[in-house]
Design a protein around this motif. Structure first.
Motif, PDB file in Angstrom:
ATOM      1  N   LEU A  77      29.590  21.176   6.909  1.00 15.14           N
ATOM      2  CA  LEU A  77      28.802  22.332   7.353  1.00 15.14           C
ATOM      3  C   LEU A  77      28.984  23.537   6.441  1.00 15.14           C
ATOM      4  CD1 LEU A  77      29.270  22.237  11.231  1.00 15.14           C
ATOM      5  CD2 LEU A  77      27.360  21.375   9.879  1.00 15.14           C
ATOM      6  N   GLU A  78      30.226  23.707   5.925  1.00 14.19           N
ATOM      7  CA  GLU A  78      30.504  24.864   5.067  1.00 14.19           C
ATOM      8  C   GLU A  78      29.612  24.884   3.825  1.00 14.19           C
ATOM      9  OE1 GLU A  78      32.928  23.605   6.861  1.00 14.19           O
ATOM     10  OE2 GLU A  78      33.635  25.425   7.870  1.00 14.19           O
ATOM     11  N   ASN A  79      29.183  23.686   3.396  1.00 11.13           N
ATOM     12  CA  ASN A  79      28.310  23.650   2.224  1.00 11.13           C
ATOM     13  C   ASN A  79      26.881  24.074   2.549  1.00 11.13           C
ATOM     14  OD1 ASN A  79      30.422  22.750   0.728  1.00 11.13           O
ATOM     15  ND2 ASN A  79      29.888  20.582   0.933  1.00 11.13           N
ATOM     16  N   LEU A  80      26.552  24.068   3.843  1.00  5.64           N
ATOM     17  CA  LEU A  80      25.180  24.409   4.231  1.00  5.64           C
ATOM     18  C   LEU A  80      25.014  25.901   4.486  1.00  5.64           C
ATOM     19  CD1 LEU A  80      24.383  21.480   6.693  1.00  5.64           C
ATOM     20  CD2 LEU A  80      23.378  21.880   4.442  1.00  5.64           C
ATOM     21  N   GLY A  81      26.073  26.571   4.877  1.00  6.25           N
ATOM     22  CA  GLY A  81      25.953  27.999   5.175  1.00  6.25           C
ATOM     23  C   GLY A  81      27.230  28.541   5.766  1.00  6.25           C
ATOM     24  N   GLN A  82      27.149  29.772   6.200  1.00  5.71           N
ATOM     25  CA  GLN A  82      28.274  30.441   6.833  1.00  5.71           C
ATOM     26  C   GLN A  82      28.467  29.844   8.231  1.00  5.71           C
ATOM     27  OE1 GLN A  82      29.155  33.322   4.929  1.00  5.71           O
ATOM     28  NE2 GLN A  82      31.037  33.505   6.105  1.00  5.71           N
ATOM     29  N   VAL A  83      29.672  29.395   8.521  1.00  9.20           N
ATOM     30  CA  VAL A  83      29.911  28.804   9.841  1.00  9.20           C
ATOM     31  C   VAL A  83      30.697  29.774  10.707  1.00  9.20           C
ATOM     32  CG1 VAL A  83      30.912  26.855  11.087  1.00  9.20           C
ATOM     33  CG2 VAL A  83      29.938  26.506   8.811  1.00  9.20           C
ATOM     34  N   ALA A  84      30.197  30.048  11.901  1.00  5.19           N
ATOM     35  CA  ALA A  84      30.901  30.938  12.831  1.00  5.19           C
ATOM     36  C   ALA A  84      31.104  30.186  14.132  1.00  5.19           C
ATOM     37  CB  ALA A  84      30.074  32.198  13.070  1.00  5.19           C
ATOM     38  N   GLU A  85      32.315  30.293  14.687  1.00  8.98           N
ATOM     39  CA  GLU A  85      32.593  29.554  15.907  1.00  8.98           C
ATOM     40  C   GLU A  85      32.961  30.518  17.030  1.00  8.98           C
ATOM     41  OE1 GLU A  85      35.232  26.270  15.262  1.00  8.98           O
ATOM     42  OE2 GLU A  85      35.158  25.677  17.374  1.00  8.98           O
ATOM     43  N   CYS A  86      32.469  30.219  18.230  1.00  7.68           N
ATOM     44  CA  CYS A  86      32.821  31.063  19.377  1.00  7.68           C
ATOM     45  C   CYS A  86      32.715  30.240  20.650  1.00  7.68           C
ATOM     46  CB  CYS A  86      31.911  32.277  19.433  1.00  7.68           C
ATOM     47  SG  CYS A  86      30.181  31.865  19.553  1.00  7.68           S
ATOM     48  N   ASP A  87      33.157  30.839  21.762  1.00  9.04           N
ATOM     49  CA  ASP A  87      33.028  30.162  23.052  1.00  9.04           C
ATOM     50  C   ASP A  87      31.629  30.392  23.608  1.00  9.04           C
ATOM     51  OD1 ASP A  87      35.719  29.264  23.071  1.00  9.04           O
ATOM     52  OD2 ASP A  87      36.340  31.310  23.545  1.00  9.04           O
ATOM     53  N   VAL A  88      31.233  31.676  23.657  1.00 11.27           N
ATOM     54  CA  VAL A  88      29.900  32.004  24.169  1.00 11.27           C
ATOM     55  C   VAL A  88      29.137  32.732  23.067  1.00 11.27           C
ATOM     56  CG1 VAL A  88      28.583  33.279  25.891  1.00 11.27           C
ATOM     57  CG2 VAL A  88      30.736  32.187  26.539  1.00 11.27           C
ATOM     58  N   LEU A  89      27.976  32.186  22.730  1.00 10.23           N
ATOM     59  CA  LEU A  89      27.102  32.820  21.739  1.00 10.23           C
ATOM     60  C   LEU A  89      25.935  33.472  22.473  1.00 10.23           C
ATOM     61  CD1 LEU A  89      26.206  33.251  18.741  1.00 10.23           C
ATOM     62  CD2 LEU A  89      24.875  31.154  19.001  1.00 10.23           C
ATOM     63  N   ILE A  90      25.729  34.759  22.219  1.00 13.10           N
ATOM     64  CA  ILE A  90      24.653  35.491  22.895  1.00 13.10           C
ATOM     65  C   ILE A  90      23.622  35.895  21.846  1.00 13.10           C
ATOM     66  CG2 ILE A  90      24.108  37.546  24.241  1.00 13.10           C
ATOM     67  CD1 ILE A  90      27.234  37.349  25.046  1.00 13.10           C
ATOM     68  N   ILE A  91      22.400  35.448  22.038  1.00 11.88           N
ATOM     69  CA  ILE A  91      21.354  35.741  21.063  1.00 11.88           C
ATOM     70  C   ILE A  91      20.560  36.940  21.563  1.00 11.88           C
ATOM     71  CG2 ILE A  91      19.405  34.805  19.772  1.00 11.88           C
ATOM     72  CD1 ILE A  91      20.536  31.996  20.579  1.00 11.88           C
ATOM     73  N   GLY A  92      20.763  38.077  20.930  1.00  9.50           N
ATOM     74  CA  GLY A  92      20.107  39.312  21.341  1.00  9.50           C
ATOM     75  C   GLY A  92      21.126  40.326  21.821  1.00  9.50           C
ATOM     76  N   GLY A  93      21.109  41.515  21.201  1.00 10.22           N
ATOM     77  CA  GLY A  93      22.119  42.537  21.517  1.00 10.22           C
ATOM     78  C   GLY A  93      21.573  43.711  22.290  1.00 10.22           C
ATOM     79  N   GLY A  94      20.588  43.472  23.150  1.00  6.84           N
ATOM     80  CA  GLY A  94      20.106  44.545  24.027  1.00  6.84           C
ATOM     81  C   GLY A  94      21.011  44.689  25.233  1.00  6.84           C
ATOM     82  N   VAL A  95      20.571  45.429  26.249  1.00  5.39           N
ATOM     83  CA  VAL A  95      21.453  45.598  27.423  1.00  5.39           C
ATOM     84  C   VAL A  95      21.770  44.259  28.063  1.00  5.39           C
ATOM     85  CG1 VAL A  95      21.033  47.993  28.104  1.00  5.39           C
ATOM     86  CG2 VAL A  95      19.519  46.199  28.919  1.00  5.39           C
ATOM     87  N   THR A  96      20.818  43.328  28.043  1.00  8.14           N
ATOM     88  CA  THR A  96      21.097  42.005  28.608  1.00  8.14           C
ATOM     89  C   THR A  96      22.278  41.366  27.877  1.00  8.14           C
ATOM     90  OG1 THR A  96      18.763  41.703  29.131  1.00  8.14           O
ATOM     91  CG2 THR A  96      20.125  39.731  29.068  1.00  8.14           C
ATOM     92  N   GLY A  97      22.164  41.305  26.560  1.00  5.65           N
ATOM     93  CA  GLY A  97      23.221  40.678  25.763  1.00  5.65           C
ATOM     94  C   GLY A  97      24.553  41.374  25.924  1.00  5.65           C
TER      95      GLY A  97
END
Lengths: 580, 374
Positions: A4-24
């Motif tokens: 995977l590292e050869n394909l791009g930046q890899v980031a790992e987390c428990d919960v991924l939230i897509i969108g940083g508005g008040v909901t996120g």
């Protein structure tokens, strides 16, 4: 297996939230109660807070002892002409006062009266629903975002900006992560996560001001991930100044401002003697469209009858954008908002369609959640401050559930070859010659913005528009290219927007009745026998199919006895539409 | 829509670029006037430029750009006294940017170094005597120009005075080894236990067909008597070209003059590299007078939010490096409207601009009308 590292930046987390508005932000705060590694990713600047940052910061809430959930629920069922998910609405309303208390603890201020009680403002001539005003008046959204961001910082929530997520990664029926790219440097990102929350907001058509950012992501990503979406026939049509933006129109009308036609008539009085203009803007825009057909346009907001102290109260102050906007209009362009008649217009702004999920936000893919305006709650008639209510309540509930889920589950392995394919598809059109995204966007707008498609819908106009949208999908969208990562973001947005626009036309054609914010000039009556149901869309092979999903009214506490749209009488105008 | 950014008022702080929700604006940091940090740096390091790349998340580009100026950023990150930080404009807001920390972080990052291959473009071979900071730097700059370079070291280990920094625990051995490896990967030959140094006869090197020689031994012991300067510890060189009394033989670093810091040694190596290049290319032998440098006159200050300098024990990590780079005010850059059609007239850039350089027109874009008004 591909590294995977050869394909791009890899980031790992428990919960991924897509969108940083008040909901996120709420999702993150609550997910943190259960797991350590919580990550927000947003295509805009880090911590900008999404659309709430430009809102007034007022929210609908059930505040004891005067308000009650039952009374609000009855109001909303009536307001929505029965098209109300009462179970979901009950959850939202029940959670609303807790959010107010938590916000106050985080330092957010609501405006109070002399006795220290929260200041509630009745909405859209409804009997009970009230919206509570944040401080400072009309500009509280920014403060709200600041409070939530600060809390995320304190809790150690990781936030990444300028990264656009394009696809959800799955293993079987479970979410395993997501992929996206950096909109400035073009770097590809791979996110490993135990649970993923879609918190991207609704699907807009990118018209000016704060609704320019959400662009079909929830529906596009959701459908591709295998989720169902609904309420696509309902688009938000708002009335606003033709040339510039004005926030806080809700407060103008009760203070003596008048929305008039070219003859100087308060035209809404003709269509609703009970409410006049003090109602949901979708009914006002319907009246405007009819008036325009009768050659009574254009339309103006006339604030000259407002008392001086009222003008003083709502005049934009301070050094924020509204004040800059107001003074520049007045001093440099000679347009005095409170003195002159300035032209107002109805505009198609966004789809209220959203992803289907249970009350906790769990979708049919385990570990994939949807929250806030990525979901759908209303048939587009809108009570001011309701978005902030639903986003925050659902955000906090979904955040908690996604956190619990992540805690109980292992990280699934990712499929390198799938990611490789997604990546090469994504970058395929970068740097090539083709049609720029902004041109395609304009074609979409031209197809769905006109009144016979956006407001006074009818079969002949919808079919014409649909055939053009199909042409756009097959002939134009595939020829769209991006000069650089910035335009790649625009391109991905426009793909989503085109999809939503086409589904809007198909669902609008399908619903052969008029209800709430959906008006068919050729089917002007409500038809409970056939249409007391939602229209859902889902991916089936290469096709997207539409289906009816009945409303379980027998299960709901509120029975249908009255309908908000019964307060209006619109004449038949379909014969006039042919002359457009 | 956004109307203009006044270049006379813009101080280049980059806030507008950062806050625009629609990613409409861009910053151009490659402006002629030097920011204070670069004005002060003897090695002419464009700090504004490499931090700019880093802020965009372009680590590879940041590393490559930094190495345009510095042969071994990890070493200088640790050992340079960083006069740039003393004059950083951020001192007037709160504290200087942690430039040395950023240099070290970028210099030690595991970034792909494929861009380091520099094709040979000249036929001549260059001999560098001494593998201390002066010799390694000279070799680096000459190799970058496209020459074949060999470094001769009389000791077992390479590094010269840098080995002293290791033994006195000012620098881990790993850091030195990694930078030496990266120099070797560029194609520089390093030869240790070289006897050439003991029996220095310059005709010998000519026999080996070296076209130019650079002495970078740090001290004059063992060099032919006729080269020595009056004080015997340095040798006599032309003050502009750094050429010794023997044609084609140059000197740099401590050998060519009393230098008080590592960064001055690097500056001297860069200078000798340019001078050797001109000698070989038969260009004007005497280096031209340094051009007058334009300087940034208005640096950002008022309206910049205070943010503490990050300088954690053990160095910056991914997260803190990002935050620290973000503190750089990129003095003297110019913001410009890169994607005007994307502006949503939200005024955020104008509201946040500390120097009142931005003007947004209240009118939004023209949209297809929803109401057909006849």
């Amino acid at each position: 297996m591909t590294n995977l590292e050869n394909l791009g930046q890899v980031a790992e987390c428990d919960v991924l939230i897509i969108g940083g508005g008040v909901t996120g932000l709420w999702c993150a705060i609550k997910a943190k109660e259960h797991v350590d590694r919580v990550m927000i990713v947003d295509k805009g600047p880090r911590d900008w807070g999404g659309q709430a940052s430009r809102s007034g910061g007022a929210m609908v809430a059930v505040v004891p002892p005067n308000d009650s959930v039952e009374a609000f629920l009855e109001d909303f069922t009536y307001y929505y002409d029965g098209l109300c998910d009462q179970e979901l609405m009950e959850v939202i309303l029940k959670g609303s006062y807790d959010i107010i208390k938590e916000l106050q603890k985080l330092g957010y201020r609501f405006i109070t009266d002399d006795q220290g009680n929260l200041k509630g403002v009745p909405q859209r001539a409804l009997d009970h629903v009230k919206c509570y005003i944040g401080a400072p008046f009309g500009m509280g959204g920014k403060n709200m975002v600041a409070c939530l961001v600060e809390e995320c910082e304190r809790l150690g929530v990781e936030r990444l900006g300028r990264i656009m997520v394009t696809d959800i990664l799955k293993q079987g029926d479970r979410a395993a992560g997501a992929v996206g790219f950096h909109t400035i440097n073009g770097q590809f990102y791979i996110f490993k996560a135990r649970s993923v929350i879609l918190a991207l907001g609704h699907s807009g058509f990118k018209i000016s001001y704060h609704h320019n950012t959400c662009a079909g992501g929830s529906i596009d990503i959701g459908l591709r991930a295998g989720l169902e979406v609904s309420n696509l026939e309902f688009n938000r049509v708002w009335i606003m100044p033709r040339h510039f933006q004005w926030e806080g129109q809700t407060y103008l009308l009760p203070l003596g401002a008048k929305l008039i036609n070219a003859k100087g008539e308060v035209f809404m009085d003709k269509y609703s003697p009970i409410f006049g203009t003090n109602t949901d803007p979708h009914f006002v825009s319907r009246a405007m469209a009819i008036e325009a057909l009768l050659k009574n346009g254009p339309f103006y907001m006339d604030c000259s009858g407002m008392a001086p102290d009222s003008v003083e109260m709502v005049s934009p102050k301070g050094d924020e954008w509204m004040a800059l906007n107001y003074h520049r209009l007045k001093d440099e362009l000679g347009m005095d908002f409170f003195r002159d008649r300035l032209e107002w217009m109805a505009h198609q702004r966004w789809s209220v369609g959203g992803v289907e999920a249970d009350a906790k936000g769990q979708t049919k893919i385990r570990g994939l959640f949807a929250s806030g305006r990525a979901r759908t709650t209303d048939p587009t008639v809108y009570s001011g401050g309701f978005s902030l209510c639903l986003c925050q309540v659902l955000g906090s509930i979904t955040g908690r559930c996604a956190g619990e889920f992540a805690k109980s589950q292992e990280q699934l392995p990712l499929d390198g070859s799938e990611i490789k394919a997604l990546k090469s598809h994504l970058y395929d059109s970068v740097g090539k010659k083709g049609i720029p995204p902004s041109e395609v966007l304009n074609e979409v707008r031209k197809t769905i913005f006109y009144q016979d498609v956006a407001i006074l819908k009818n079969e002949s106009s919808l079919l014409k528009a649909l055939s053009r949208m199909e042409e756009i999908r097959t002939e134009i969208v595939p020829r769209m290219t991006a000069r650089d990562p910035h335009y790649l973001m625009k391109m991905v947005e426009v793909e989503g927007i085109a999809l939503v626009a086409e589904l809007f036309l198909r669902a609008s054609l399908m619903r052969k009745e008029s209800r709430a914010g959906h008006f068919r000039a050729d089917y002007p009556e409500r038809d409970n026998d056939n249409w007391l149901c939602w229209i859902i869309a889902y991916q089936d092979g290469d096709e997207i199919k539409l289906d009816k999903k009945p409303i379980p009214i027998e299960r709901y506490p509120i029975k249908l006895t009255r309908y908000y749209s019964d307060n209006f009488a619109f004449p038949r105008v379909d014969h006039l539409l042919f002359h457009l | 829509m956004i109307q203009q950014i006044d270049p006379q008022k813009c101080t280049g702080c980059g806030i507008c670029v950062r806050v625009c929700p629609l990613d409409t604006l861009r910053l151009d940091p490659f402006q002629e006037p030097y920011p204070p940090c670069r004005q002060r740096c003897p090695a002419d390091v464009d700090v504004r430029g490499f931090l700019f790349y880093f802020k965009q998340g372009m680590l590879e580009e940041a590393y490559a750009f930094l190495r345009e100026f510095l042969p071994f950023p990890a070493i200088t990150g640790l050992l340079c006294h960083h006069p740039c930080e003393k004059v950083c404009a951020r001192n007037a807001v709160d504290q200087a940017i942690n430039i040395h920390g950023m240099e070290y972080y970028i210099g030690t990052s595991s970034v792909s170094r494929r861009f380091q291959s520099h094709p040979l473009v000249h036929p001549e071979k260059i001999a560098v005597i001494g593998s201390g900071p002066a010799g390694l730097s000279t070799a680096y700059f000459m190799r970058k120009m496209g020459y074949t370079v060999t470094v001769f070291e009389s000791n077992d280990n390479f590094g010269g005075s840098l080995l002293k920094e290791v033994s006195e625990k000012r620098m881990p051995l790993d850091v030195l080894s990694a930078e030496l490896t990266s120099l070797k990967e560029m194609g520089i030959s390093l030869i240790n236990r070289s006897k050439l140094f003991d029996v220095m006869k310059f005709d010998d090197l000519r026999d080996l067909r070296y076209s130019a020689i650079c002495l970078a031994t740090g001290f004059a012991t063992g060099l032919p008597e006729q080269m020595a300067a009056d004080d015997k510890s340095t040798i006599s060189v032309d003050p502009v070209t750094l050429e010794t009394k023997i044609e084609g033989v140059f000197a740099c670093g401590g050998l060519a003059g009393r230098l008080s810091s590592l960064v001055e040694v690097i500056a001297s190596a860069k200078r000798v590299a340019v001078s050797i290049h001109r000698f070989l290319r038969k260009e004007a032998r005497r280096a031209e007078k340094e051009p007058d440098i334009k300087k940034v006159t208005r640096t950002p200050r008022d309206g910049i939010k205070r943010k503490p300098r990050l300088e954690p024990d053990g160095g910056l990590n991914d997260r803190s490096a990002e935050q620290e780079a973000d503190r750089c005010m990129s003095c003297g850059s110019l913001a410009y409207i890169a994607h005007p059609e994307d502006c949503m007239t939200c005024f955020e850039c104008e509201v946040k601009c500390p120097s009142k350089a931005i003007k947004v027109h209240p009118f939004k874009e023209t949209l297809p009308m929803t109401l057909a008004i006849k």
